[in-house]
Design an enzyme around this catalytic site. Sequence first.
Site, PDB file in Angstrom:
ATOM      1  N   ASP A   1      -8.610  -0.740   5.732  1.00 58.97           N
ATOM      2  CA  ASP A   1      -8.512   0.525   6.451  1.00 58.97           C
ATOM      3  C   ASP A   1      -8.190   1.715   5.556  1.00 58.97           C
ATOM      4  OD1 ASP A   1      -5.962  -0.738   6.028  1.00 58.97           O
ATOM      5  OD2 ASP A   1      -5.075   0.844   7.258  1.00 58.97           O
TER       6      ASP A   1
ATOM      7  N   ARG B   1     -14.411  -6.962  -0.045  1.00 61.28           N
ATOM      8  CA  ARG B   1     -13.719  -6.618   1.216  1.00 61.28           C
ATOM      9  C   ARG B   1     -13.086  -5.221   1.107  1.00 61.28           C
ATOM     10  NH1 ARG B   1      -8.214  -5.025   2.551  1.00 61.28           N
ATOM     11  NH2 ARG B   1      -7.835  -5.612   4.704  1.00 61.28           N
TER      12      ARG B   1
ATOM     13  N   THR C   1       0.845  -1.189   0.000  1.00 57.01           N
ATOM     14  CA  THR C   1       0.000   0.000   0.000  1.00 57.01           C
ATOM     15  C   THR C   1       0.880   1.239   0.000  1.00 57.01           C
ATOM     16  OG1 THR C   1      -1.805  -1.105   1.119  1.00 57.01           O
ATOM     17  CG2 THR C   1      -1.559   1.220   1.603  1.00 57.01           C
TER      18      THR C   1
ATOM     19  N   GLY D   1      -5.320  -4.437   7.534  1.00 57.35           N
ATOM     20  CA  GLY D   1      -6.345  -3.399   7.559  1.00 57.35           C
ATOM     21  C   GLY D   1      -7.401  -3.579   8.627  1.00 57.35           C
TER      22      GLY D   1
HETATM   23  N1  ASP Z   1      -3.871  -1.808   4.834  1.00 62.97           N
HETATM   24  C1  ASP Z   1      -4.103  -2.410   3.545  1.00 62.97           C
HETATM   25  C2  ASP Z   1      -5.431  -3.140   3.585  1.00 62.97           C
HETATM   26  O1  ASP Z   1      -5.720  -3.777   4.578  1.00 62.97           O
HETATM   27  C3  ASP Z   1      -3.027  -3.382   3.126  1.00 62.97           C
HETATM   28  C4  ASP Z   1      -1.604  -2.874   3.222  1.00 62.97           C
HETATM   29  O2  ASP Z   1      -1.338  -1.886   3.878  1.00 62.97           O
HETATM   30  O3  ASP Z   1      -0.705  -3.480   2.600  1.00 62.97           O
HETATM   31  O4  ASP Z   1      -6.136  -3.132   2.603  1.00 62.97           O
END
Ligand code: ASP
Length: 335
Positions: A232, A229, A201, A255
């Site tokens: 966060d 889905r 991310t 997340g």
């Molecule tokens: N926080 C992101 C999510 O849960 C994933 C990530 O940070 O790699 O979608």
Amino acid sequence: MSSSTDNSAASVSNKKRPVIAIHGGAGAITRAAMSAEKEQLYLAELERIVSAGQAILAAGGSALDAVTEAVRLLEECPLFNAGKGAVFTHQGAHELDACIMDGRTLDAGAVCGVSHIRNPILTARKVLENSPHVLFTGAGAEDFARANGQEMVEPEYFFTQERYDQLQRAIAADTGVMLDHDGATLNASGEPIDPEHKFGTVGAVAIDELGNLAAATSTGGMTNKQAGRVGDSPIIGAGCYASNNTVAISSTGTGEVFMRTVAAYDVAALMEYAGLTLEEATHKVVQEKLLPLGGSGGMIAVDKFGNVELPFNSEGMYRGFARVGEAPVVSIYRS
Ligand code: ASP
């Protein structure tokens, strides 16, 4: 979302020393599997992108513009899990999420579950500027994007072979949903499920010369996630938060746990109501609140004084920061 709140920028009389920080996810290739060339490639991309944000701030640009452009560039870079290069859902699709927040006004815009918007962060910015709403999902978000002149693409645009192979490994190993940094988990034969777990991310936080803070986050989510889905990243207070009273934050990691702990806002609340410093507040959330619940990851943070913290509880986090007038600093691992 527009609002009439002016959250303290006008009262900032000192010229601040602007700074921007970025992340490319808390999932890092284990040190053992990282070649020197690969490491240089990541560091060079992080430096190029944080420098672009720094240049906007140096020219007197706003924190909001600097984080928008940094995240757009991260979305365009296939090394990271956002925009081009985003991870696949279990069903083999891409569903992207993004969020942006203006610490001056507390205005915010976000989209989630989109598959045809080339740069979700630019659409999130349009939501912030042009809509009374904060968060659009799926088809409605894409209609909003079209109506606001956003560049639309076929879902194939987001395809990368590495991401597709990553999904197949996750399905074959029956891992369930997988963060990039879960790739080191061993399969039944004792081998890492995903030795190439090299994406993440993305996000950016900044303070400009007027003392205005802004934060932006964008993601493809987690590999092998179920259709529909949402994590966060597009949720204000979990994956993204900015207030001129305290801090700008962009999160990366598991997340669901960042949502349950309202991680980004918790940092702001600890600073505002309990008087913790940026370092104390981010440490408390990342090490003491997320970890016990299985929350792996980290966050980037800039406070109203221009302090920067980039804490994580995972093996590494692709990250960097750049103060105006100083050389950018980029890194992946702890040291
Ligand atoms: N926080 C992101 C999510 O849960 C994933 C990530 O940070 O790699 O979608």
